[in-house]
Design a protein around this motif. Structure first.
Motif, PDB file in Angstrom:
ATOM      1  N   ALA A  55      76.500  76.821  79.421  1.00 49.48           N
ATOM      2  CA  ALA A  55      76.515  77.997  78.355  1.00 49.48           C
ATOM      3  C   ALA A  55      76.337  79.395  78.693  1.00 49.48           C
ATOM      4  O   ALA A  55      75.418  79.693  79.591  1.00 49.48           O
ATOM      5  CB  ALA A  55      75.540  77.576  77.167  1.00 49.48           C
ATOM      6  N   ASN A  56      76.864  80.396  77.987  1.00 47.22           N
ATOM      7  CA  ASN A  56      76.838  81.628  78.819  1.00 47.22           C
ATOM      8  C   ASN A  56      77.087  82.153  80.044  1.00 47.22           C
ATOM      9  O   ASN A  56      76.272  82.798  80.695  1.00 47.22           O
ATOM     10  CB  ASN A  56      75.358  82.166  78.226  1.00 47.22           C
ATOM     11  CG  ASN A  56      75.292  82.159  76.646  1.00 47.22           C
ATOM     12  OD1 ASN A  56      76.155  82.547  75.797  1.00 47.22           O
ATOM     13  ND2 ASN A  56      74.123  81.693  76.173  1.00 47.22           N
ATOM     14  N   ALA A  57      77.929  81.470  80.796  1.00 44.10           N
ATOM     15  CA  ALA A  57      78.013  81.399  82.025  1.00 44.10           C
ATOM     16  C   ALA A  57      78.342  82.556  82.747  1.00 44.10           C
ATOM     17  O   ALA A  57      79.236  83.325  81.808  1.00 44.10           O
ATOM     18  CB  ALA A  57      79.352  80.522  82.548  1.00 44.10           C
ATOM     19  N   PRO A  58      77.844  83.112  83.878  1.00 42.04           N
ATOM     20  CA  PRO A  58      78.159  84.636  84.107  1.00 42.04           C
ATOM     21  C   PRO A  58      79.323  84.657  85.118  1.00 42.04           C
ATOM     22  O   PRO A  58      79.666  86.006  85.370  1.00 42.04           O
ATOM     23  CB  PRO A  58      76.922  84.764  85.099  1.00 42.04           C
ATOM     24  CG  PRO A  58      76.482  83.514  85.424  1.00 42.04           C
ATOM     25  CD  PRO A  58      76.600  82.459  84.455  1.00 42.04           C
ATOM     26  N   VAL A  59      80.128  83.321  85.550  1.00 40.90           N
ATOM     27  CA  VAL A  59      81.083  83.775  86.143  1.00 40.90           C
ATOM     28  C   VAL A  59      82.278  83.138  85.560  1.00 40.90           C
ATOM     29  O   VAL A  59      82.413  81.848  84.971  1.00 40.90           O
ATOM     30  CB  VAL A  59      80.753  82.976  87.627  1.00 40.90           C
ATOM     31  CG1 VAL A  59      82.068  82.943  88.407  1.00 40.90           C
ATOM     32  CG2 VAL A  59      79.698  83.564  88.319  1.00 40.90           C
ATOM     33  N   ARG A  60      83.388  83.730  85.816  1.00 40.56           N
ATOM     34  CA  ARG A  60      84.834  83.204  85.556  1.00 40.56           C
ATOM     35  C   ARG A  60      85.445  82.946  87.161  1.00 40.56           C
ATOM     36  O   ARG A  60      85.482  83.851  87.941  1.00 40.56           O
ATOM     37  CB  ARG A  60      85.660  84.133  84.773  1.00 40.56           C
ATOM     38  CG  ARG A  60      87.038  83.743  84.452  1.00 40.56           C
ATOM     39  CD  ARG A  60      87.546  84.559  83.496  1.00 40.56           C
ATOM     40  NE  ARG A  60      88.881  84.430  82.980  1.00 40.56           N
ATOM     41  CZ  ARG A  60      89.344  83.339  81.943  1.00 40.56           C
ATOM     42  NH1 ARG A  60      88.391  82.734  81.475  1.00 40.56           N
ATOM     43  NH2 ARG A  60      90.647  83.279  81.618  1.00 40.56           N
TER      44      ARG A  60
END
Length: 254
Positions: free
Chosen positions: A108-113
């Protein structure tokens, strides 16, 4: 089931010693011959695809052909250039890549794509494997097939004909056999694979896996990949949070 799927077409990570366009053409042409059934069951030589070599030779670098996972709004982007037959890619994907995605991409709310690009080093079965993942992507199953292809690499990457093994992987990932089979026969993602490779060339990629964190190449020499890349992610998060982004000044990420 596997034998009804499309016909297709070793060793640590290798340097790309061939002239890039010529290498893609030669490897893909060989994979094309297998994919359409050349030498299989007396089917004879395949019909000539009139645009195949032209498409590969004329392919331009294109960042948009990468396959992403993770939120579009993520502030950090990791680009990975991989060859599905490269043993180092399988090792990286099986531990460091898997944990990085679990901890920084798929939360959730991952900082990385994370964006995956094909880069053909020269293994004979790589184009077929890349086509398999991208054809699965037409059904929203790129990443399951991508991951299975790498985790089961030793089952197919040195085979003279990997068609059945790769088809079995796609089936186990849940693809619709008829749709996947049609995509493989038509080689619909082939142009994207060529563009992906050429994008890697334009970025200076010459081995796999090669990663970039927000456009800055990651040096994996002599380091533990997970710990090192995690430290780069954390440094980027801190820099972005503080407003002190070194990439704005041309210095690149730490």
């Amino acid at each position: 089931m596997a034998r009804k799927m499309a016909q297709q077409q070793s060793a640590p990570a290798h340097k790309n010693r061939w002239f890039p366009i010529a290498m893609v053409v030669i490897v893909a042409a060989g994979a094309y011959w297998l994919l359409v059934g050349g030498g299989q069951g007396g089917s004879g030589p395949p019909a000539t695809h009139p645009d195949l070599l032209e498409v590969l030779a004329d392919a331009e670098p294109d960042a948009s052909v990468g396959v992403p996972i993770g939120p579009e709004s993520a502030p950090i982007t990791i680009e990975e250039f991989y060859d599905p037959s490269c043993p180092h890619c399988a090792t990286f994907a099986g531990f460091a890549g898997k944990l990085l995605r679990q901890n920084y991409v798929e939360t959730a709310n991952a900082p990385v794509r994370w964006v995956s690009y094909d880069y053909m080093v020269g293994f004979p079965n790589s184009v077929a494997a890349s086509l398999a993942a991208r054809c699965a992507g037409e059904q929203g199953l790129y990443w399951p097939v991508h991951d299975l292809i790498l985790s089961r690499q030793t089952r197919w990457y040195q085979l003279a004909d990997p068609a059945d093994a790769i088809a079995e992987i796609a089936t186990q990932a849940g693809v619709d056999a008829d749709a996947w089979n049609a995509c493989m026969r038509e080689r619909r993602p082939l142009e994207d694979i060529a563009k992906s490779h050429q994008f890697g060339v334009s970025r200076g990629v010459n081995s796999t896996p090669t990663l970039f964190v927000d456009g800055v190449p990651v040096d994996l020499g002599g380091v533990e990949p997970y710990t090192h890349i995690e430290s780069l992610i954390q440094a980027r998060i801190e820099a972005l949070s503080s407003g002190d982004d070194p990439s704005d000044s041309g210095q690149g990420a730490p």
